[in-house]
Design a protein around this motif. Structure first.
Motif, short mmCIF file in Angstrom:
data_model
loop_
_atom_site.label_atom_id
_atom_site.label_comp_id
_atom_site.label_asym_id
_atom_site.label_seq_id
_atom_site.Cartn_x
_atom_site.Cartn_y
_atom_site.Cartn_z
N CYS A 36 0.89 -1.03 0.32
CA CYS A 36 0.02 -0.31 -0.09
C CYS A 36 0.56 1.33 0.06
O CYS A 36 0.98 2.15 0.43
CB CYS A 36 -1.11 0.26 0.99
SG CYS A 36 -1.98 -1.39 1.04
N LEU A 82 -4.73 5.25 -8.69
CA LEU A 82 -4.98 6.00 -6.65
C LEU A 82 -3.12 6.71 -6.42
O LEU A 82 -2.13 6.46 -7.23
CB LEU A 82 -4.58 4.02 -6.13
CG LEU A 82 -6.13 3.61 -5.53
CD1 LEU A 82 -4.84 2.96 -4.89
CD2 LEU A 82 -6.73 4.16 -4.82
N CYS A 91 -0.81 5.14 -0.16
CA CYS A 91 -2.19 5.32 -0.58
C CYS A 91 -2.58 6.22 0.13
O CYS A 91 -2.74 6.08 1.58
CB CYS A 91 -2.67 3.89 -0.44
SG CYS A 91 -4.67 3.81 -0.85
N PHE A 93 -5.94 5.59 1.33
CA PHE A 93 -7.26 5.10 1.82
C PHE A 93 -5.99 4.47 3.33
O PHE A 93 -6.63 3.46 3.83
CB PHE A 93 -8.19 4.23 0.95
CG PHE A 93 -8.16 4.96 -0.24
CD1 PHE A 93 -9.54 5.81 0.52
CD2 PHE A 93 -8.05 4.22 -1.46
CE1 PHE A 93 -10.41 6.66 -0.48
CE2 PHE A 93 -9.08 4.98 -2.00
CZ PHE A 93 -10.25 5.76 -1.58
N LEU A 94 -4.89 3.45 3.45
CA LEU A 94 -4.17 3.29 4.51
C LEU A 94 -4.36 4.42 5.64
O LEU A 94 -4.08 5.40 5.95
CB LEU A 94 -2.88 3.64 4.20
CG LEU A 94 -2.22 2.36 4.78
CD1 LEU A 94 -2.59 1.11 4.71
CD2 LEU A 94 -0.46 2.38 4.47
N CYS A 100 -6.31 -1.10 5.86
CA CYS A 100 -6.43 -0.21 4.21
C CYS A 100 -8.22 0.08 4.90
O CYS A 100 -9.26 -0.76 5.62
CB CYS A 100 -6.73 -1.37 3.04
SG CYS A 100 -8.29 -1.00 2.29
N PRO A 107 -9.94 -1.52 -4.92
CA PRO A 107 -9.61 -1.48 -5.79
C PRO A 107 -9.69 -3.21 -6.92
O PRO A 107 -8.69 -4.11 -5.28
CB PRO A 107 -8.28 -1.06 -6.56
CG PRO A 107 -8.64 0.04 -5.51
CD PRO A 107 -8.79 -0.27 -4.01
N CYS A 110 -6.10 -4.16 -5.62
CA CYS A 110 -5.59 -4.58 -4.63
C CYS A 110 -5.77 -5.78 -4.34
O CYS A 110 -5.27 -7.11 -3.35
CB CYS A 110 -6.25 -3.35 -3.71
SG CYS A 110 -5.77 -1.43 -3.95
#
Ligand code: SF4
Ligand code: SF4
Length: 230
Positions: A36, A82, A91, A93-94, A100, A107, A110
């Motif tokens: 990530c 991303l 990322c 979204f981490l 996550c 996605p 991932c």
């Protein structure tokens, strides 16, 4: 995105179908978030990813673009990916616990990791990238379970159609250098962004019905633009 790869170097040399068992299961990642981070622009989103994210987070593509996505050319066609943020390339979204924050909506890329797809003859198979996941001693899991996407057959059909649609357009325009080719490539990219990403998806209707309506129009568009390119 297509890469020139030597499968023997990066994989266990086997190709898998969705019902095969593969040594991809890293458990719950146990504090590791290596994949990530530092992924550059490689986590490219397809229309299903954007459907999942916009309907699941009740947001728009433009809003995602302003905080979590960016646009980059992939084989000459502009697509969203991303956006790895800050110096550490994390990322967006981490979360602070290294997990996550959008796990159910993550996605397709991932979901797939550390598997990859090898496209051949209008279809594809999966392969295991043996050097990518940091966890040693991964356990075996069925490919379809690992990908964790409902109706895997329909999903794989979509993945295939989308891949070859982009590939045909990219082959026709992606490497063009003269004025006409560059202008057509720009027209194609704008069309794809609008048709498959920016135009909102209806959360009350399933993705595939909406995608295939757009896809049929997209095929007509592609045919007309290929004609213009002659
Ligand atoms: S590198 Fe492997 S163990 Fe680490 S977060 Fe990614 S999938 Fe999980
Ligand atoms: S979306 Fe989730 S799984 Fe995918 S790179 Fe970001 S944090 Fe990791």
């Amino acid at each position: 995105m297509e890469r020139n790869i030597d499968l023997n170097e990066i994989s266990d040399g086997r190709l898998y179908g969705s019902n095969d068992m593969v040594k991809a299961d890293c458990g719950s990642c146990e504090g590791c978030s290596a994949c990530c981070r530092g992924m550059g622009s490689s986590v490219v989103l397809d229309p299903f990813d954007v459907y999942r994210l916009t309907t699941g987070l009740q947001t728009t593509f433009q809003s995602l673009l302003s905080r979590a996505l960016e646009l980059n050319a992939v084989d000459g066609i502009i697509l969203p990916n991303l956006k790895m943020a800050e110096e550490e390339e994390v990322c967006p979204f981490l979360n602070e616990k290294g997990r996550c924050s959008i796990h159910p909506l993550r996605p397709g890329f991932c979901r797939l990791f550390p598997l990859g797809r090898l496209y051949e003859d209008g279809s594809f198979r999966y392969f295991l990238q043996v050097k990518e996941c940091k966890k040693e001693n991964r356990s075996k899991v069925k490919v379809r379970k690992w990908i964790d996407t409902p109706d895997i057959k329909q999903y794989e059909e979509f993945v295939c159609k989308w891949h070859y649609f982009l590939k045909d357009l990219s082959n026709a325009f992606g490497n063009g250098r003269d004025g006409k080719a560059l202008s057509l490539a720009k027209t194609v990219s704008l069309y794809i962004l609008n048709q498959f990403y920016i135009t909102p998806y209806d959360s009350g209707e399933d993705f595939y019905s909406q995608f295939y309506r757009r896809f049929r129009e997209g095929q007509e568009f592609a045919a007309s633009i290929l004609e213009k390119a002659k």
